[in-house]
Design a protein around this motif. Structure first.
Motif, short mmCIF file in Angstrom:
data_model
loop_
_atom_site.label_atom_id
_atom_site.label_comp_id
_atom_site.label_asym_id
_atom_site.label_seq_id
_atom_site.Cartn_x
_atom_site.Cartn_y
_atom_site.Cartn_z
N MET A 1 0.85 -1.18 0.00
CA MET A 1 0.00 0.00 0.00
C MET A 1 0.89 1.24 0.00
SD MET A 1 -2.97 1.15 2.59
CE MET A 1 -3.98 -0.12 1.83
N ASP A 2 0.52 2.22 -0.78
CA ASP A 2 1.29 3.46 -0.83
C ASP A 2 0.46 4.60 -0.26
OD1 ASP A 2 -0.56 4.03 -2.80
OD2 ASP A 2 0.88 4.16 -4.41
N LEU A 3 1.10 5.76 -0.12
CA LEU A 3 0.43 6.91 0.47
C LEU A 3 -0.78 7.34 -0.35
CD1 LEU A 3 3.46 9.07 1.62
CD2 LEU A 3 2.13 7.39 2.91
N ARG A 4 -0.67 7.28 -1.66
CA ARG A 4 -1.81 7.66 -2.51
C ARG A 4 -2.99 6.75 -2.29
NH1 ARG A 4 1.28 8.93 -8.09
NH2 ARG A 4 2.55 10.61 -7.26
N GLY A 5 -2.72 5.46 -2.07
CA GLY A 5 -3.79 4.51 -1.79
C GLY A 5 -4.51 4.84 -0.49
N ILE A 6 -3.74 5.24 0.51
CA ILE A 6 -4.34 5.62 1.79
C ILE A 6 -5.21 6.86 1.60
CG2 ILE A 6 -3.87 6.45 4.13
CD1 ILE A 6 -1.23 4.81 3.95
N VAL A 7 -4.65 7.87 0.94
CA VAL A 7 -5.39 9.11 0.72
C VAL A 7 -6.63 8.84 -0.11
CG1 VAL A 7 -5.30 11.41 -0.34
CG2 VAL A 7 -3.36 10.58 0.99
N SER A 8 -6.50 8.00 -1.12
CA SER A 8 -7.64 7.69 -1.99
C SER A 8 -8.75 6.99 -1.22
CB SER A 8 -7.17 6.81 -3.14
OG SER A 8 -8.26 6.41 -3.93
N SER A 9 -8.38 6.05 -0.36
CA SER A 9 -9.41 5.30 0.35
C SER A 9 -10.09 6.12 1.44
CB SER A 9 -8.84 4.02 0.93
OG SER A 9 -7.88 4.31 1.92
N ILE A 10 -9.37 7.04 2.06
CA ILE A 10 -9.95 7.89 3.10
C ILE A 10 -10.55 9.15 2.51
CG2 ILE A 10 -9.43 9.27 5.17
CD1 ILE A 10 -7.24 7.25 5.82
N GLY A 11 -9.96 9.61 1.40
CA GLY A 11 -10.28 10.92 0.83
C GLY A 11 -11.72 11.19 0.51
N GLY A 12 -12.47 10.22 0.08
CA GLY A 12 -13.85 10.46 -0.27
C GLY A 12 -14.83 10.15 0.84
N SER A 13 -14.32 9.86 2.02
CA SER A 13 -15.21 9.43 3.10
C SER A 13 -15.99 10.59 3.69
CB SER A 13 -14.41 8.72 4.20
OG SER A 13 -13.65 9.66 4.94
N ASP A 14 -17.16 10.27 4.17
CA ASP A 14 -17.98 11.28 4.86
C ASP A 14 -17.27 11.79 6.10
OD1 ASP A 14 -19.98 11.03 2.96
OD2 ASP A 14 -21.15 9.60 4.15
N ALA A 15 -16.54 10.91 6.77
CA ALA A 15 -15.83 11.31 8.00
C ALA A 15 -14.76 12.35 7.70
CB ALA A 15 -15.22 10.09 8.67
N LEU A 16 -14.02 12.19 6.60
CA LEU A 16 -13.01 13.17 6.25
C LEU A 16 -13.67 14.49 5.86
CD1 LEU A 16 -9.92 13.67 5.85
CD2 LEU A 16 -10.34 13.28 3.43
N ASN A 17 -14.76 14.42 5.13
CA ASN A 17 -15.48 15.63 4.76
C ASN A 17 -16.00 16.36 5.99
OD1 ASN A 17 -14.96 15.11 2.06
ND2 ASN A 17 -16.94 14.15 1.71
N ALA A 18 -16.48 15.61 6.98
CA ALA A 18 -16.97 16.23 8.21
C ALA A 18 -15.82 16.88 8.98
CB ALA A 18 -17.67 15.19 9.09
N ALA A 19 -14.68 16.20 9.06
CA ALA A 19 -13.51 16.76 9.74
C ALA A 19 -13.05 18.03 9.04
CB ALA A 19 -12.38 15.73 9.79
N ALA A 20 -13.08 18.00 7.72
CA ALA A 20 -12.69 19.18 6.94
C ALA A 20 -13.62 20.34 7.23
CB ALA A 20 -12.68 18.84 5.45
N GLY A 21 -14.92 20.06 7.24
CA GLY A 21 -15.90 21.11 7.50
C GLY A 21 -15.71 21.75 8.86
N GLN A 22 -15.39 20.95 9.87
CA GLN A 22 -15.18 21.47 11.21
C GLN A 22 -13.96 22.37 11.29
OE1 GLN A 22 -15.12 18.08 13.83
NE2 GLN A 22 -17.33 17.80 13.69
N ALA A 23 -12.99 22.13 10.43
CA ALA A 23 -11.77 22.94 10.42
C ALA A 23 -11.84 24.07 9.39
CB ALA A 23 -10.55 22.06 10.14
N GLY A 24 -12.97 24.16 8.66
CA GLY A 24 -13.11 25.20 7.64
C GLY A 24 -12.30 24.95 6.40
N ILE A 25 -12.13 23.66 6.08
CA ILE A 25 -11.33 23.25 4.93
C ILE A 25 -12.25 22.57 3.92
CG2 ILE A 25 -9.46 21.71 4.18
CD1 ILE A 25 -8.24 22.03 6.95
N ALA A 26 -12.08 22.87 2.64
CA ALA A 26 -12.85 22.20 1.59
C ALA A 26 -12.40 20.74 1.48
CB ALA A 26 -12.64 22.92 0.26
#
Length: 126
Positions: A1-26
């Motif tokens: 597994m590489d870093l891009r694979g990790i980012v890809s698998s987490i990147g589209g998650s609702d949890a990441l989007n929620a964390a981003a929203g709480q920090a004011g990040i798109a």
């Protein structure tokens, strides 16, 4: 597994989007921050420079990155827990590095709260 694979698998998650929203990040910026943190940790970058390095790469305010990082740790840990056995060792080492970066990132609480989070996530689970 590489870093891009990790980012890809987490990147589209609702949890990441929620964390981003709480920090004011798109959401797309959140993926860039996540990838930047993982790359910084994998390259052995120091804790004193992680927030500034990621801010420089993404153009985000350092305070947004500091607010976002502690929220990302449980997502990374969850990814590691679900990874194949061969990938868990690599992810564990990487997570330990990220946890070390967070523990010394100069948070408003002096790092104590983040150190506790990192310790709880990366402590011995035997």
């Amino acid at each position: 597994m590489d870093l891009r694979g990790i980012v890809s698998s987490i990147g589209g998650s609702d949890a990441l989007n929620a964390a981003a929203g709480q920090a004011g990040i798109a959401p797309d910026q959140a993926q860039s921050v996540l990838q930047g943190v993982l790359e910084h940790a994998a390259s052995g970058g120091g804790a004193d420079s992680v927030v500034d390095a990621i801010a420089g790469k993404t153009g985000l305010d350092p305070s947004q990155i500091q607010a976002f990082l502690p929220q990302v740790m449980p997502l990374l840990q969850g990814h590691a827990d679900g990874a194949a056995a061969g990938d868990q060792g690599m992810l564990g080492g990487l997570l330990g590095s990220v946890g070390g970066l967070l523990g010394a990132s100069g948070s408003a609480d002096g790092g104590g709260g983040l150190m506790g989070l990192a310790s709880g996530l990366f402590g011995d689970k035997s």
